[in-house]
Design an enzyme around this catalytic site. Structure first.
Site, PDB file in Angstrom:
ATOM      1  CG  HIS A 101      -6.193   0.512   4.487  1.00  0.00           C
ATOM      2  ND1 HIS A 101      -5.028  -0.297   4.990  1.00  0.00           N
ATOM      3  CD2 HIS A 101      -6.830   0.130   5.843  1.00  0.00           C
ATOM      4  CE1 HIS A 101      -5.128  -0.823   5.949  1.00  0.00           C
ATOM      5  NE2 HIS A 101      -6.407  -0.702   6.520  1.00  0.00           N
ATOM      6  CD  GLU A 125      -2.841  -1.151   2.360  1.00  0.00           C
ATOM      7  OE1 GLU A 125      -2.800  -0.512   3.252  1.00  0.00           O
ATOM      8  OE2 GLU A 125      -3.673  -2.450   2.459  1.00  0.00           O
TER       9      GLU A 125
END
Ligand code: NAD
Ligand code: MLT
Length: 534
Positions: free
Chosen positions: A286, A268
């Protein structure tokens, strides 16, 4: 006269944290708080040695290197659930408490999961993107109902259970897999408990709510995709890595899977991920816990716990310290102090190297959780030997590393004491037993040393002489201390029988040199003299 100021403990918040949490810490007035969510890993390594506590979300990577560099660090607080960005093992070894705030974002993440499932079923993000480019494509975005479909839920902890409740209300049939799902709990959630393969083979939608660890990494890969129903849809709001991304890409490309809704990624942000090029993938960055409510909840929860941990109070969500109810802790606290002293005694008094320690707890403390007493004994014991921080987090681990066995047991009520902690040390040369009690549940006393009954104060420098029960010993000891300018604070005597063996215990106001110890051993009828510092 100027009062000497003690430096405030310093807390670094290295990821964005809701203002309410930051304000809570500031309001305590005891801490210096620094918020800096822009530190690079190198910058973090540079500044971390100054801090007593670190608060993070998921962006900051608290690696073993960071923990190694953080000489003063006492606690790492995670504003959220997942601990995969924290090296908990390294923290435990260094005696750093790791805690999280697990409850605060459950509802938000469950709601996000259900939103993702519905958005995936009805192609909402794709339709929205098409509308933005001024198109009107009704046929292309025909979706699927969730009503009557089977949802497989992998992981039925906090979030998985909330997803189950919401999906049941949508009229879905629920299959669930979780190694600790009891039949009662499954029934109460309207979930049919099945093994993971049955779930994979029979679900129209599958959602994941497990931690990322060695058992769950790549839980879903090529082999599992091959078992799935055609047109299955997957939702992952747990952790990237639970679904193997390369296998998912292939399954989507081959249309073995109708779609995937992803909130989390192996890396990420997933800037280079080919998954984001596929129309059958919808994605959020997220966002599971990204609601006002969840962020305030976790910020306040983590702030409160970090403050408690820095004050040495018990915390509910420490992941590397046994949880202890604050009320029980208040009752146990004086016993823990006594237990530490008994551990310290056994580190210094017996001769030889200690092979085993036995902790026995008698009386009214037996009703409480006595595991912390065992840890307190170990802490006191190891502190005398190790030049590193020994605390309730790492004490048991350090003792196990040294292969010294520690056993604990509860005993029966003793007539003489309302409560009693006995610590026996077995060395390669001797066995030594020391017992302590709390008078009025507050005042610690050593009441037994091997065969002698005593009433000694476990404080400061304690001289323990074993002698024959003859006149003159106390006088000679007093004279010797006076000659060396050592003040005697308290004295206790114990003997097995008149004229038999006796123990003479002195609390002294200063340390004894080896020379004085040699002189003590020369005194008539003194057979043994040892000193401990408690
Ligand atoms: P939890 O600890 O309450 O529940 C996890 C459940 O997974 C437990 O019941 C456990 O028994 C089960 N489990 C463990 N290994 C398993 C396995 N191999 N197979 C099946 N079940 C298994 O945790 P939670 O609060 O429900 O969080 C679940 C996940 O969601 C975590 O990975 C957490 O990090 C993540 N999370 C993500 C977001 C987000 O923003 N997307 C927000 C909060 C939590
Ligand atoms: C969590 O584990 O709590 C979530 O991933 C949310 C977050 O990182 O804040």
């Amino acid at each position: 006269m100027t009062e000497k100021k003690t430096a405030k403990m310093k807390i670094l918040i290295s990821d964005p944290l809701a203002k309410q949490g930051v304000d809570f810490i500031k309001q305590q007035g005891e801490f210096d708080v620094e918020v800096n969510a822009k530190l690079s890993p190198q910058e973090l390594l540079k500044v971390i040695p100054d801090y007593d506590a670190l608060i993070v979300r998921s962006e900051t990577k608290v690696t073993a290197e960071v923990i190694e560099a953080a000489m003063k660090l006492k606690v790492v607080g995670r504003a959220g659930v997942g601990l995969d960005n924290i090296d908990v093992g390294a923290a435990t070894k260094r005696g750093v408490v790791v805690l999280n705030a697990p409850g605060g974002n459950t509802i938000s993440t469950a709601e996000h999961t259900v939103s993702m499932m519905l958005a995936l079923a009805r192609n909402i993000p794709q339709a929205c993107a098409s509308m933005r480019s001024r198109k009107w494509e009704r046929k292309q975005f025909t979706g699927a109902e969730v009503y009557g479909k089977t949802l497989g839920i992998v992981g039925l902890g906090r979030i998985g259970s909330e997803v189950a409740r919401r999906a049941h209300a949508l009229g879905m049939k629920l299959l669930g897999y979780d190694p600790i799902l009891s039949p009662d709990r499954a029934r109460s959630l309207n979930v049919e408990p099945v093994d993971v393969e049955t779930l994979i083979r029979n679900s129209d939608f599958i959602t994941f709510h497990v931690p990322l660890n060695e058992h769950t990494r790549n839980l879903i890969s090529h082999q599992q995709f091959a078992m799935m129903k055609p047109d299955v849809r997957l939702i992952n709001c747990a952790r990237g890595g639970v679904i193997n991304e390369e296998a998912l890409y292939q399954a989507l490309k081959e249309r073995k899977v109708a779609g995937a809704a992803l909130d989390v990624f192996e890396k990420e942000p997933p800037i280079d991920s080919p998954l984001l090029e596929l129309d059958s993938v919808i994605a959020t960055p997220h966002l599971g816990a990204s609601t006002e409510e969840a962020q305030v909840n976790v910020a306040c929860e983590v702030a409160d716990q970090v403050v408690r941990a820095l004050r040495g109070e018990p915390v509910a969500y420490a992941v590397n310290v046994p949880p202890i109810d604050p009320k029980v802790y208040m009752e146990l606290k004086p016993y823990l102090e006594l237990a530490e002293k008994l551990g310290r005694f056994q580190a210094q008094y017996p001769q030889g190297s200690v092979r085993e320690v036995v902790v026995e707890v008698f009386g009214d403390i037996e009703q409480l959780d006595v595991r912390p007493i065992r840890t307190a004994v170990i802490k006191g014991f190891l502190e005398s030997f190790l030049h590193q921080n020994v605390n309730y987090v790492n004490a048991s681990l350090l003792m196990a590393e040294r292969k010294i066995a520690v056993t604990e047991r509860k005993g029966q009520m003793l007539r003489d004491y309302a409560n009693l902690i006995t610590v026996r040390a077995l060395t390669d040369k001797e066995e030594c037993s020391v017992a302590g009690t709390l008078f009025s549940r507050t005042t610690p006393r050593i009441v037994r040393l091997n065969e002698f009954y005593l009433d000694a104060c476990p404080e400061g420098v304690v001289l323990i002489c074993l002698n024959e029960d003859k006149p003159g010993i106390i006088g000679n000891l007093g004279t010797l201390m006076a000659q060396n300018g050592i003040n005697i604070g308290a004295m206790t005597l114990g003997r097995t029988r008149r004229g038999g063996e006796a123990a003479t215990i002195l609390n002294l106001d200063s340390q004894l040199t080896t020379g004085i110890m040699d002189d003590i051993k020369q005194i008539n009828y003194i057979n043994d003299a040892r000193v401990v510092k408690l």
